[in-house]
Design an enzyme around this catalytic site. Sequence first.
Site, PDB file in Angstrom:
ATOM      1  N   GLU A   1       0.898  -1.193   0.035  1.00 54.71           N
ATOM      2  CA  GLU A   1      -0.024   0.161   0.069  1.00 54.71           C
ATOM      3  C   GLU A   1       0.849   1.285   0.090  1.00 54.71           C
ATOM      4  O   GLU A   1       0.550   2.250  -0.810  1.00 54.71           O
ATOM      5  CB  GLU A   1      -0.984  -0.077   1.268  1.00 54.71           C
ATOM      6  CG  GLU A   1      -2.039   0.971   1.148  1.00 54.71           C
ATOM      7  CD  GLU A   1      -3.100   0.567   0.111  1.00 54.71           C
ATOM      8  OE1 GLU A   1      -2.833   0.373  -1.195  1.00 54.71           O
ATOM      9  OE2 GLU A   1      -4.324   0.534   0.431  1.00 54.71           O
TER      10      GLU A   1
ATOM     11  N   THR B   1      -5.435   7.941  -5.520  1.00 53.60           N
ATOM     12  CA  THR B   1      -5.294   8.219  -4.068  1.00 53.60           C
ATOM     13  C   THR B   1      -4.292   9.302  -3.607  1.00 53.60           C
ATOM     14  O   THR B   1      -4.772  10.102  -2.875  1.00 53.60           O
ATOM     15  CB  THR B   1      -5.018   6.674  -3.290  1.00 53.60           C
ATOM     16  OG1 THR B   1      -6.254   6.053  -3.542  1.00 53.60           O
ATOM     17  CG2 THR B   1      -4.887   7.179  -1.845  1.00 53.60           C
TER      18      THR B   1
HETATM   19  N1  HSE Z   1      -7.718   6.011   3.857  1.00 50.93           N
HETATM   20  C1  HSE Z   1      -7.241   5.983   2.284  1.00 50.93           C
HETATM   21  C2  HSE Z   1      -7.510   7.620   1.831  1.00 50.93           C
HETATM   22  C3  HSE Z   1      -7.995   5.222   1.436  1.00 50.93           C
HETATM   23  O1  HSE Z   1      -8.514   8.152   2.144  1.00 50.93           O
HETATM   24  O2  HSE Z   1      -6.731   8.343   1.256  1.00 50.93           O
HETATM   25  C4  HSE Z   1      -7.740   5.355   0.148  1.00 50.93           C
HETATM   26  O3  HSE Z   1      -8.379   4.063  -0.675  1.00 50.93           O
END
Ligand code: HSE
Length: 337
Positions: free
Chosen positions: A147, A207
């Site tokens: 990740e 993201t």
């Molecule tokens: N918590 C992360 C974000 C999840 O919101 O950036 C990304 O899927």
Amino acid sequence: MNAETHYLQSKTKQFKNKYVRSFAPASVANLGVGFDVLGMSIGSLGDEVSAKRLPKKGEFIFKMDSSLDVDLTDNPDDNIAAQVAKKILFDFNPDWGVEITLHKNMPIGSGLGSSASSSVASAVAINGLFDEPMDKNSLIPYVLYGEGLATGVEHGDNVVPSLIGGCCCIGFDSKIKDENIIDKFYSIPIHEKFVFTIIHPNLIINTKDARKVLPDTVSLATMTRQISQASCLIFGLMQGNESIISKYLYDDVVTTPRSKLIAHFSDVRQAALNSGASGVGISGSGPSLFAISTSQTKAQNAAIAMQSVFSSNNIFSRYYTSKVDKKGAHIIESSID
Ligand code: HSE
């Protein structure tokens, strides 16, 4: 060494063909107010990885098999599934090589934890090739590593629920002050009555980009409100209390700036609420949205209501309705000879 021991040792040294195919589900991260902390597994879609041992120690072959309408690299240096596999193999240095194939089904930049599914499916498949596989908890550092490569931050709210299943709350190491380093997770038993609608419009949000629109700091008052909302939301999810969900699911810190990245967000959200959904939020970093409803009928109605807003604005979308997936990633096929 007696003859029997010698026979057993040489037998165990013999190369065994082992083949494993794994599945890792999609996930909805944040659940609105729980940025980087809350996430849950959605079993209706996910990535798969097949892996087999090769006789030559250290040999590594990576293949891509994708049903998506985009060009995806089969260069292992640029692929998360390959990188996660390599890291596990580097750490455990088995006497055999590996060929892995990523069966990429999850849309990229969807907010459904696509890269997380690839990392998790890879870790589970590679792990399954060993004679004594690790337990799922031991795989967490590897899927977090994946990740981190994919999004720049080792956030656990996609990879942990995808790996473990259910709804997870991430715990950070309290001894480390300036960074959020994950050291635990806790499973939140979501009430059986809740059904989730996921709608994925045909838009792409990366993201990394969606994190850039977030504030670096928030005021003490905002922090207090966010803690309150997240705590109440968890209580409502566990109790099956619809009015608590309606009141506390929405957040301003992350959802409001990101909502501007999603075309027609307010109308789609309102359509789901009008149709009977208890709450609506952005799934992960978007563009997918999720709705929580108290029955399959309401979840289906929310899906149709959200889809009709997207389609009336010429945006194609797909939807899924499901209860929270409790199983998480698992092996779907294996053989040894
Ligand atoms: N918590 C992360 C974000 C999840 O919101 O950036 C990304 O899927």
